[in-house]
Design a protein around this motif. Structure first.
Motif, short mmCIF file in Angstrom:
data_model
loop_
_atom_site.label_atom_id
_atom_site.label_comp_id
_atom_site.label_asym_id
_atom_site.label_seq_id
_atom_site.Cartn_x
_atom_site.Cartn_y
_atom_site.Cartn_z
N ARG A 1 14.27 -12.41 -22.27
CA ARG A 1 13.77 -11.97 -20.96
C ARG A 1 13.17 -10.57 -21.05
O ARG A 1 12.11 -10.30 -20.46
CB ARG A 1 14.90 -11.97 -19.92
N ASP A 2 13.85 -9.67 -21.77
CA ASP A 2 13.32 -8.32 -21.95
C ASP A 2 11.96 -8.36 -22.64
O ASP A 2 11.02 -7.67 -22.24
CB ASP A 2 14.27 -7.46 -22.79
N HIS A 3 11.86 -9.15 -23.70
CA HIS A 3 10.60 -9.25 -24.44
C HIS A 3 9.49 -9.75 -23.52
O HIS A 3 8.37 -9.22 -23.53
CB HIS A 3 10.74 -10.18 -25.64
N GLU A 4 9.79 -10.78 -22.75
CA GLU A 4 8.78 -11.34 -21.85
C GLU A 4 8.37 -10.31 -20.80
O GLU A 4 7.18 -10.17 -20.49
CB GLU A 4 9.29 -12.62 -21.18
N ARG A 5 9.32 -9.59 -20.25
CA ARG A 5 9.01 -8.56 -19.25
C ARG A 5 8.12 -7.48 -19.85
O ARG A 5 7.15 -7.03 -19.22
CB ARG A 5 10.30 -7.95 -18.70
N LEU A 6 8.43 -7.05 -21.07
CA LEU A 6 7.61 -6.03 -21.72
C LEU A 6 6.21 -6.54 -22.01
O LEU A 6 5.24 -5.80 -21.87
CB LEU A 6 8.30 -5.50 -22.97
N ARG A 7 6.09 -7.80 -22.39
CA ARG A 7 4.76 -8.39 -22.59
C ARG A 7 3.97 -8.37 -21.27
O ARG A 7 2.79 -8.02 -21.24
CB ARG A 7 4.89 -9.82 -23.10
N GLU A 8 4.64 -8.76 -20.19
CA GLU A 8 3.99 -8.76 -18.87
C GLU A 8 3.56 -7.35 -18.46
O GLU A 8 2.45 -7.17 -17.95
CB GLU A 8 4.94 -9.33 -17.82
N LEU A 9 4.45 -6.38 -18.67
CA LEU A 9 4.12 -5.00 -18.29
C LEU A 9 2.94 -4.47 -19.11
O LEU A 9 2.06 -3.80 -18.57
CB LEU A 9 5.34 -4.10 -18.45
N ALA A 10 2.91 -4.78 -20.40
CA ALA A 10 1.79 -4.35 -21.25
C ALA A 10 0.50 -5.03 -20.81
O ALA A 10 -0.55 -4.37 -20.70
CB ALA A 10 2.09 -4.63 -22.72
N ASP A 11 0.57 -6.32 -20.53
CA ASP A 11 -0.63 -7.05 -20.07
C ASP A 11 -1.14 -6.49 -18.76
O ASP A 11 -2.35 -6.38 -18.56
CB ASP A 11 -0.33 -8.53 -19.91
#
Length: 134
Positions: free
Chosen positions: A79-89
């Motif tokens: 979940r953390d990884h996905e959130r960070l991907r979303e924030l970077a995108d």
């Protein structure tokens, strides 16, 4: 506690991630004209370093956690990884709030992995992390 060699490598990458988060906090501009450069630095670093780091953890570390019955740690990490991907995108359209959210999320994620996940992987926690398995 002594870290397994493979965890040391990942911890060094965590140190780089924390340096990025600290640099981003220092660079978060009050001047909106500087914001695109800050956001691009995050996106470039994410693509160049963090994306591969996350993939390595998801391929090699998280299955070991799940096999040891620590699915809650693996799920939170994903979940953390996905959130960070979303924030970077999302920084394709830069905002000060987005930059700050990314830096805060990255800092919290690194602390979680270093202080909780890595401890669960160490031999004293009942799991042996085989550094040659990666």
């Amino acid at each position: 506690m002594t870290r397994s060699p493979r965890l040391i490598h990942l911890s060094h990458e965590h140190a780089s991630a924390l340096k990025l988060a600290l640099a981003v906090r220092a660079l978060t501009p009050e001047d909106p004209s500087a914001l695109p450069a800050v956001a691009q630095r995050i996106r470039d670093t994410f693509e160049r370093e963090l994306s591969a780091h996350f993939e390595e953890e998801e391929k090699h570390v998280l299955p070991r956690l799940e096999a040891a019955g620590r699915t809650e740690l693996a799920e939170r990490t994903r979940r953390d990884h996905e959130r960070l991907r979303e924030l970077a995108d999302a920084l394709a359209t830069p905002t000060v709030e987005g930059v700050r959210a990314f830096a805060a999320a990255l800092t919290a994620h690194v602390a979680f992995e270093e202080n909780i996940v890595w401890e669960a992987l160490e031999p004293g926690a009942g799991m042996s992390f085989d550094p040659d398995a990666i």
